[in-house]
Design a protein around this motif. Structure first.
Motif, PDB file in Angstrom:
ATOM      1  N   SER A  43     -23.626  30.514  78.681  1.00  0.00           N
ATOM      2  CA  SER A  43     -24.093  31.279  77.518  1.00  0.00           C
ATOM      3  C   SER A  43     -25.587  31.536  77.662  1.00  0.00           C
ATOM      4  O   SER A  43     -26.257  30.950  78.514  1.00  0.00           O
ATOM      5  CB  SER A  43     -23.791  30.533  76.211  1.00  0.00           C
ATOM      6  OG  SER A  43     -24.418  29.265  76.198  1.00  0.00           O
ATOM      7  N   SER A  44     -26.082  32.431  76.812  1.00  0.00           N
ATOM      8  CA  SER A  44     -27.482  32.845  76.901  1.00  0.00           C
ATOM      9  C   SER A  44     -28.126  32.792  75.519  1.00  0.00           C
ATOM     10  O   SER A  44     -27.462  32.946  74.491  1.00  0.00           O
ATOM     11  CB  SER A  44     -27.564  34.268  77.465  1.00  0.00           C
ATOM     12  OG  SER A  44     -28.897  34.738  77.467  1.00  0.00           O
ATOM     13  N   TYR A  45     -29.448  32.590  75.495  1.00  0.00           N
ATOM     14  CA  TYR A  45     -30.187  32.649  74.234  1.00  0.00           C
ATOM     15  C   TYR A  45     -30.367  34.096  73.776  1.00  0.00           C
ATOM     16  O   TYR A  45     -30.713  34.355  72.625  1.00  0.00           O
ATOM     17  CB  TYR A  45     -31.551  31.984  74.391  1.00  0.00           C
ATOM     18  CG  TYR A  45     -31.475  30.482  74.594  1.00  0.00           C
ATOM     19  CD1 TYR A  45     -30.513  29.722  73.935  1.00  0.00           C
ATOM     20  CD2 TYR A  45     -32.373  29.819  75.434  1.00  0.00           C
ATOM     21  CE1 TYR A  45     -30.440  28.349  74.110  1.00  0.00           C
ATOM     22  CE2 TYR A  45     -32.313  28.442  75.610  1.00  0.00           C
ATOM     23  CZ  TYR A  45     -31.339  27.712  74.956  1.00  0.00           C
ATOM     24  OH  TYR A  45     -31.255  26.348  75.135  1.00  0.00           O
ATOM     25  N   GLU A  46     -30.143  35.025  74.711  1.00  0.00           N
ATOM     26  CA  GLU A  46     -30.240  36.437  74.350  1.00  0.00           C
ATOM     27  C   GLU A  46     -28.969  36.854  73.598  1.00  0.00           C
ATOM     28  O   GLU A  46     -27.915  36.235  73.734  1.00  0.00           O
ATOM     29  CB  GLU A  46     -30.401  37.289  75.612  1.00  0.00           C
ATOM     30  CG  GLU A  46     -31.610  36.923  76.469  1.00  0.00           C
ATOM     31  CD  GLU A  46     -31.640  37.686  77.770  1.00  0.00           C
ATOM     32  OE1 GLU A  46     -31.711  38.920  77.720  1.00  0.00           O
ATOM     33  OE2 GLU A  46     -31.563  37.044  78.845  1.00  0.00           O
ATOM     34  N   ASN A  47     -29.077  37.921  72.837  1.00  0.00           N
ATOM     35  CA  ASN A  47     -27.940  38.412  72.065  1.00  0.00           C
ATOM     36  C   ASN A  47     -27.020  39.235  72.965  1.00  0.00           C
ATOM     37  O   ASN A  47     -27.337  40.369  73.327  1.00  0.00           O
ATOM     38  CB  ASN A  47     -28.438  39.257  70.890  1.00  0.00           C
ATOM     39  CG  ASN A  47     -27.290  39.766  70.027  1.00  0.00           C
ATOM     40  OD1 ASN A  47     -26.159  39.281  70.119  1.00  0.00           O
ATOM     41  ND2 ASN A  47     -27.574  40.738  69.182  1.00  0.00           N
ATOM     42  N   MET A  48     -25.867  38.658  73.316  1.00  0.00           N
ATOM     43  CA  MET A  48     -24.938  39.343  74.196  1.00  0.00           C
ATOM     44  C   MET A  48     -23.922  40.195  73.439  1.00  0.00           C
ATOM     45  O   MET A  48     -23.148  40.936  74.045  1.00  0.00           O
ATOM     46  CB  MET A  48     -24.178  38.321  75.067  1.00  0.00           C
ATOM     47  CG  MET A  48     -25.055  37.440  75.927  1.00  0.00           C
ATOM     48  SD  MET A  48     -24.132  36.523  77.187  1.00  0.00           S
ATOM     49  CE  MET A  48     -22.921  35.625  76.211  1.00  0.00           C
ATOM     50  N   ALA A  49     -23.926  40.108  72.110  1.00  0.00           N
ATOM     51  CA  ALA A  49     -22.886  40.743  71.314  1.00  0.00           C
ATOM     52  C   ALA A  49     -22.797  42.245  71.533  1.00  0.00           C
ATOM     53  O   ALA A  49     -21.715  42.826  71.531  1.00  0.00           O
ATOM     54  CB  ALA A  49     -23.112  40.439  69.833  1.00  0.00           C
ATOM     55  N   GLU A  50     -23.962  42.886  71.740  1.00  0.00           N
ATOM     56  CA  GLU A  50     -23.951  44.337  71.888  1.00  0.00           C
ATOM     57  C   GLU A  50     -23.273  44.798  73.181  1.00  0.00           C
ATOM     58  O   GLU A  50     -22.889  45.962  73.292  1.00  0.00           O
ATOM     59  CB  GLU A  50     -25.382  44.874  71.841  1.00  0.00           C
ATOM     60  CG  GLU A  50     -26.283  44.318  72.927  1.00  0.00           C
ATOM     61  CD  GLU A  50     -27.717  44.825  72.799  1.00  0.00           C
ATOM     62  OE1 GLU A  50     -28.519  44.539  73.693  1.00  0.00           O
ATOM     63  OE2 GLU A  50     -28.020  45.503  71.782  1.00  0.00           O
ATOM     64  N   CYS A  51     -23.120  43.887  74.132  1.00  0.00           N
ATOM     65  CA  CYS A  51     -22.480  44.251  75.404  1.00  0.00           C
ATOM     66  C   CYS A  51     -21.093  43.634  75.552  1.00  0.00           C
ATOM     67  O   CYS A  51     -20.351  44.003  76.467  1.00  0.00           O
ATOM     68  CB  CYS A  51     -23.356  43.827  76.578  1.00  0.00           C
ATOM     69  SG  CYS A  51     -24.925  44.729  76.667  1.00  0.00           S
ATOM     70  N   VAL A  52     -20.748  42.688  74.694  1.00  0.00           N
ATOM     71  CA  VAL A  52     -19.403  42.100  74.739  1.00  0.00           C
ATOM     72  C   VAL A  52     -18.490  42.976  73.890  1.00  0.00           C
ATOM     73  O   VAL A  52     -18.366  42.789  72.675  1.00  0.00           O
ATOM     74  CB  VAL A  52     -19.396  40.644  74.222  1.00  0.00           C
ATOM     75  CG1 VAL A  52     -17.972  40.093  74.247  1.00  0.00           C
ATOM     76  CG2 VAL A  52     -20.307  39.768  75.073  1.00  0.00           C
ATOM     77  N   GLN A  53     -17.875  43.947  74.533  1.00  0.00           N
ATOM     78  CA  GLN A  53     -17.014  44.873  73.799  1.00  0.00           C
ATOM     79  C   GLN A  53     -15.653  44.270  73.493  1.00  0.00           C
ATOM     80  O   GLN A  53     -14.987  44.647  72.539  1.00  0.00           O
ATOM     81  CB  GLN A  53     -16.864  46.160  74.615  1.00  0.00           C
ATOM     82  CG  GLN A  53     -18.208  46.859  74.830  1.00  0.00           C
ATOM     83  CD  GLN A  53     -18.107  48.060  75.741  1.00  0.00           C
ATOM     84  OE1 GLN A  53     -17.101  48.252  76.409  1.00  0.00           O
ATOM     85  NE2 GLN A  53     -19.153  48.878  75.770  1.00  0.00           N
ATOM     86  N   THR A  54     -15.241  43.340  74.320  1.00  0.00           N
ATOM     87  CA  THR A  54     -13.968  42.657  74.071  1.00  0.00           C
ATOM     88  C   THR A  54     -13.948  41.333  74.807  1.00  0.00           C
ATOM     89  O   THR A  54     -14.609  41.171  75.836  1.00  0.00           O
ATOM     90  CB  THR A  54     -12.771  43.526  74.530  1.00  0.00           C
ATOM     91  OG1 THR A  54     -11.548  42.854  74.204  1.00  0.00           O
ATOM     92  CG2 THR A  54     -12.818  43.756  76.029  1.00  0.00           C
ATOM     93  N   ALA A  55     -13.220  40.363  74.269  1.00  0.00           N
ATOM     94  CA  ALA A  55     -13.042  39.060  74.913  1.00  0.00           C
ATOM     95  C   ALA A  55     -11.555  38.861  75.179  1.00  0.00           C
ATOM     96  O   ALA A  55     -10.712  39.489  74.535  1.00  0.00           O
ATOM     97  CB  ALA A  55     -13.586  37.946  74.019  1.00  0.00           C
ATOM     98  N   ILE A  56     -11.245  38.015  76.137  1.00  0.00           N
ATOM     99  CA  ILE A  56      -9.849  37.755  76.457  1.00  0.00           C
ATOM    100  C   ILE A  56      -9.422  36.431  75.836  1.00  0.00           C
ATOM    101  O   ILE A  56     -10.202  35.466  75.803  1.00  0.00           O
ATOM    102  CB  ILE A  56      -9.617  37.743  77.989  1.00  0.00           C
ATOM    103  CG1 ILE A  56      -8.121  37.661  78.309  1.00  0.00           C
ATOM    104  CG2 ILE A  56     -10.402  36.641  78.662  1.00  0.00           C
ATOM    105  CD1 ILE A  56      -7.794  37.857  79.773  1.00  0.00           C
ATOM    106  N   LYS A  57      -8.201  36.375  75.358  1.00  0.00           N
ATOM    107  CA  LYS A  57      -7.674  35.149  74.778  1.00  0.00           C
ATOM    108  C   LYS A  57      -7.136  34.238  75.876  1.00  0.00           C
ATOM    109  O   LYS A  57      -6.670  34.700  76.918  1.00  0.00           O
ATOM    110  CB  LYS A  57      -6.554  35.469  73.785  1.00  0.00           C
ATOM    111  CG  LYS A  57      -7.008  36.271  72.566  1.00  0.00           C
ATOM    112  CD  LYS A  57      -5.836  36.552  71.636  1.00  0.00           C
ATOM    113  CE  LYS A  57      -6.284  37.356  70.423  1.00  0.00           C
ATOM    114  NZ  LYS A  57      -5.141  37.647  69.506  1.00  0.00           N
ATOM    115  N   VAL A  58      -7.198  32.944  75.610  1.00  0.00           N
ATOM    116  CA  VAL A  58      -6.675  31.953  76.552  1.00  0.00           C
ATOM    117  C   VAL A  58      -5.175  31.795  76.328  1.00  0.00           C
ATOM    118  O   VAL A  58      -4.733  31.601  75.184  1.00  0.00           O
ATOM    119  CB  VAL A  58      -7.386  30.602  76.375  1.00  0.00           C
ATOM    120  CG1 VAL A  58      -6.792  29.556  77.313  1.00  0.00           C
ATOM    121  CG2 VAL A  58      -8.882  30.754  76.625  1.00  0.00           C
ATOM    122  N   GLY A  59      -4.409  31.867  77.412  1.00  0.00           N
ATOM    123  CA  GLY A  59      -2.963  31.762  77.298  1.00  0.00           C
ATOM    124  C   GLY A  59      -2.507  30.361  76.954  1.00  0.00           C
ATOM    125  O   GLY A  59      -3.161  29.367  77.293  1.00  0.00           O
TER     126      GLY A  59
END
Length: 287
Positions: A159-175
């Motif tokens: 993870s980063s202290y920078e704001n990654m939200a603007e570039c995280v357009q989607t996340a994958i769910k864990v099966g």
């Protein structure tokens, strides 16, 4: 007197002289015999031939390797990064080299193989590579080890202290489950970095009920997922194993030269779902 005798200059005996003798190396060319000249020419030709042979061999080896790598990439099915927005690209800061890929699990967390973090400072690139806001990537400021007992791999949550939200357009769910009879897909790092990823189908192997004809060093079967019947596209450490849109595995090691079984193994992400949620409560798992 004795002093007179000691001060006398010793002169060479009449007739004694020092004659300079030539050898094979310093004999002038014009003074050499025909046999000597032929020997020197033959020696020079032999040295030149051996040198050129070494140069040509090195060139052939280099181009063979380049051709082999190009052939491998040609056999990989390449897809655009934008098609799999949950895939993070992990780059080495110093050279900008693409080391491996990781799985975006939330707005703040990326799951990766620990081997991807050992080459030096890294940055994570998320989202579309054409988006100027995301092109620079994000520094890795927090590295949390994931409690995983598999012998083939160690997992880390980045993870980063920078704001990654603007570039995280989607996340994958864990099966949460695996269908051993259904096909899965490996999404991975291509041979050359850029705006593409490799994608290849893979058949799962149920190690508890099948004998795939290979042996692992002290395998923990319950924490390992293996796939077989792979093509010529290599699997690299950190590549994602996805089934029905859920993340079920992360490649344990790089496998460039497939053996006869064409098999590769992945860390089973299902067994670390709870540990991932303990680190980041925003990570979503399959119900």
């Amino acid at each position: 007197m004795e002093d007179d005798n000691n001060n006398k200059i010793v002169q060479d005996e009449p007739g004694e002289s020092y004659e300079f003798k030539y050898n094979f190396v310093n004999t002038p060319w014009d003074d050499r015999t025909l046999k000597s000249k032929v020997g020197i020419v033959t020696l020079l030709i032999a040295i030149f031939t051996a040198t050129m042979a070494c140069v040509i061999h090195n060139l052939i080896t280099h181009f063979d390797r380049s051709s082999h790598h190009l052939s491998e990439e040609t056999n990989c099915n390449l897809v655009k990064v934008d098609e799999y927005k949950y895939v993070a690209r992990i780059h080495l800061v110093e050279t900008q080299e693409l080391l491996c890929v990781g799985a975006v699990l939330s707005l703040t967390s990326v799951l990766a193989n620990s081997v991807c973090t050992k080459s030096g400072p890294i940055r994570m690139r998320l989202g579309s590579p054409s988006d100027p806001r995301c092109k620079k990537g994000f520094s890795v400021d927090v590295l949390e080890p994931v409690n995983y007992e598999g012998v083939l791999s160690k997992l880390v949550l980045l993870s980063s202290y920078e704001n990654m939200a603007e570039c995280v357009q989607t996340a994958i769910k864990v099966g949460n489950s695996v269908n051993w009879k259904s096909q899965a897909y490996i999404i991975g790092r291509p041979l050359r970095g850029g705006r593409s990823l490799s994608r290849q189908p893979a058949n799962l192997v149920d190690l508890e009920s099948q004998n795939p004809g290979f042996s692992l060093r002290n395998p923990n079967i319950k924490e390992t997922i293996c796939v077989m019947d792979l093509g010529k596209c290599p699997v690299r450490a950190g590549d994602l194993l996805v089934q029905n849109g859920y993340l079920i595995g992360l490649a344990s090691t790089s496998n460039h030269a497939m053996d006869q079984s064409k098999l590769a193994c992945f860390a089973d992400i299902r067994v670390v779902r709870k540990g991932l949620n303990n680190i980041d409560s925003d990570i979503i798992s399959e119900k």
